[in-house]
Design a protein around this motif. Structure first.
Motif, short mmCIF file in Angstrom:
data_model
loop_
_atom_site.label_atom_id
_atom_site.label_comp_id
_atom_site.label_asym_id
_atom_site.label_seq_id
_atom_site.Cartn_x
_atom_site.Cartn_y
_atom_site.Cartn_z
N VAL A 132 -0.17 -6.96 -9.02
CA VAL A 132 -1.63 -6.76 -8.95
C VAL A 132 -1.95 -5.30 -9.23
N ALA A 133 -2.96 -5.04 -10.07
CA ALA A 133 -3.38 -3.68 -10.38
C ALA A 133 -4.05 -3.03 -9.17
N LEU A 134 -3.73 -1.77 -8.95
CA LEU A 134 -4.31 -1.02 -7.83
C LEU A 134 -5.56 -0.29 -8.26
N LYS A 135 -6.50 -0.17 -7.33
CA LYS A 135 -7.70 0.63 -7.58
C LYS A 135 -7.89 1.60 -6.43
N ASP A 136 -8.65 2.64 -6.68
CA ASP A 136 -8.84 3.69 -5.70
C ASP A 136 -9.35 3.13 -4.37
N PHE A 172 3.03 -0.81 8.46
CA PHE A 172 2.67 0.47 7.86
C PHE A 172 1.55 0.21 6.86
N THR A 173 0.53 1.05 6.84
CA THR A 173 -0.56 0.89 5.88
C THR A 173 -0.71 2.17 5.07
N LEU A 174 -0.62 2.01 3.75
CA LEU A 174 -0.77 3.12 2.82
C LEU A 174 -2.05 2.93 2.02
N THR A 175 -2.78 4.01 1.80
CA THR A 175 -3.98 3.96 0.97
C THR A 175 -3.67 4.53 -0.41
N PHE A 176 -4.06 3.80 -1.44
CA PHE A 176 -3.87 4.26 -2.82
C PHE A 176 -5.05 5.14 -3.20
N VAL A 177 -4.78 6.40 -3.57
CA VAL A 177 -5.82 7.34 -4.00
C VAL A 177 -5.60 7.64 -5.47
N ASP A 178 -6.54 7.23 -6.30
CA ASP A 178 -6.37 7.34 -7.74
C ASP A 178 -6.44 8.80 -8.19
N ALA A 179 -5.94 9.07 -9.40
CA ALA A 179 -5.96 10.42 -9.94
C ALA A 179 -7.41 10.92 -10.01
N GLY A 180 -7.62 12.19 -9.62
CA GLY A 180 -8.94 12.78 -9.68
C GLY A 180 -9.76 12.58 -8.43
N ALA A 181 -9.34 11.69 -7.54
CA ALA A 181 -10.09 11.51 -6.30
C ALA A 181 -9.97 12.77 -5.45
N THR A 182 -11.06 13.15 -4.81
CA THR A 182 -11.05 14.40 -4.05
C THR A 182 -10.82 14.20 -2.57
N THR A 183 -11.12 13.01 -2.04
CA THR A 183 -10.97 12.77 -0.60
C THR A 183 -10.38 11.39 -0.39
N PRO A 184 -9.32 11.26 0.40
CA PRO A 184 -8.82 9.93 0.72
C PRO A 184 -9.91 9.07 1.32
N LEU A 185 -10.10 7.88 0.78
CA LEU A 185 -11.21 7.05 1.20
C LEU A 185 -11.12 6.63 2.65
#
Length: 213
Positions: free
Chosen positions: A81-85, A95-108
């Protein structure tokens, strides 16, 4: 945070909370064995649990036939499955990891996050996504970080003295001093979130950090 040219994963629920992994290669494996790019030392995690693959400017995640499964935004992962920001990846629901896309300034997950989040590198503390300003005192920060590292577990008064007052000798720190520090820390957190008791007293044992749900 500064802009990044590469996406990353940020741990926001688990033993390594706050840790970041930049996705620098076309394949990033997640698992219990030491040869994985992201090592999660927990028996619930399979030796090679999941993998993130880079293809055609997108990042995809797939489970590697793990025993306890991989979940994407609380849904059991099936196939690639493709990941999105902002996507949340739960590995064996431990364990829970958040995917932060390139160029994002703040972890959502900072935005509206209901609990305490700490970045130990910068000593910044967020409560419900709002940074504590002014910063905590050195003693307040040491106490909170000790509780944060042991979230959900009881931390004894002896452990608190050893970490918060490392130069204290013998019984040089009174129970009243510890209680006063706990009260000050509670007051600082309550400036942002007065509706949840984060630092809980466990009578006869010590204190425990209870992050908000």
């Amino acid at each position: 945070m500064q802009e990044r040219e590469l996406p990353m994963l940020i741990m926001h629920d688990g033993q390594q909370i706050g840790q970041e992994w930049v996705l620098e290669t076309d394949e990033v494996s997640i698992g219990r064995d030491d040869d994985n790019a992201i090592v999660l030392p927990d028996r619930r995690i399979s030796r090679r649990h999941a993998v993130i693959e880079h293809d055609d400017d997108r990042y995809y995640i797939r489970d590697c036939d793990s025993k306890n499964g991989t979940f994407l935004n609380d849904e059991l992962l099936q196939g690639s499955v493709a990941l999105k920001d902002g996507d949340d990846i739960s590995v064996a629901m431990g364990f829970t990891l958040t995917f932060v896309d390139a160029g994002a300034t703040t972890p959502l997950f900072f935005e509206g996050h209901r609990g305490v989040v700490i970045d130990d590198a910068s000593r910044q503390v967020w409560v419900r996504g709002q940074e504590l300003e002014p910063p905590l005192s050195t003693q307040q920060y040491r106490l909170l970080y000790l509780l944060y590292e042991n979230i959900g577990k009881v931390v004894t008064r002896e452990e608190i003295v050893r970490v918060v007052w490392p130069d204290a000798i013998g019984g040089g720190v009174s129970e009243q001093a510890i209680d006063a520090l706990v009260r000050r820390l509670r007051d600082r957190i309550a400036e942002v979130d007065p509706d949840h008791q984060y630092v809980v007293t466990v009578r006869g044992h010590g204190f425990r950090l209870e992050n908000a749900p």
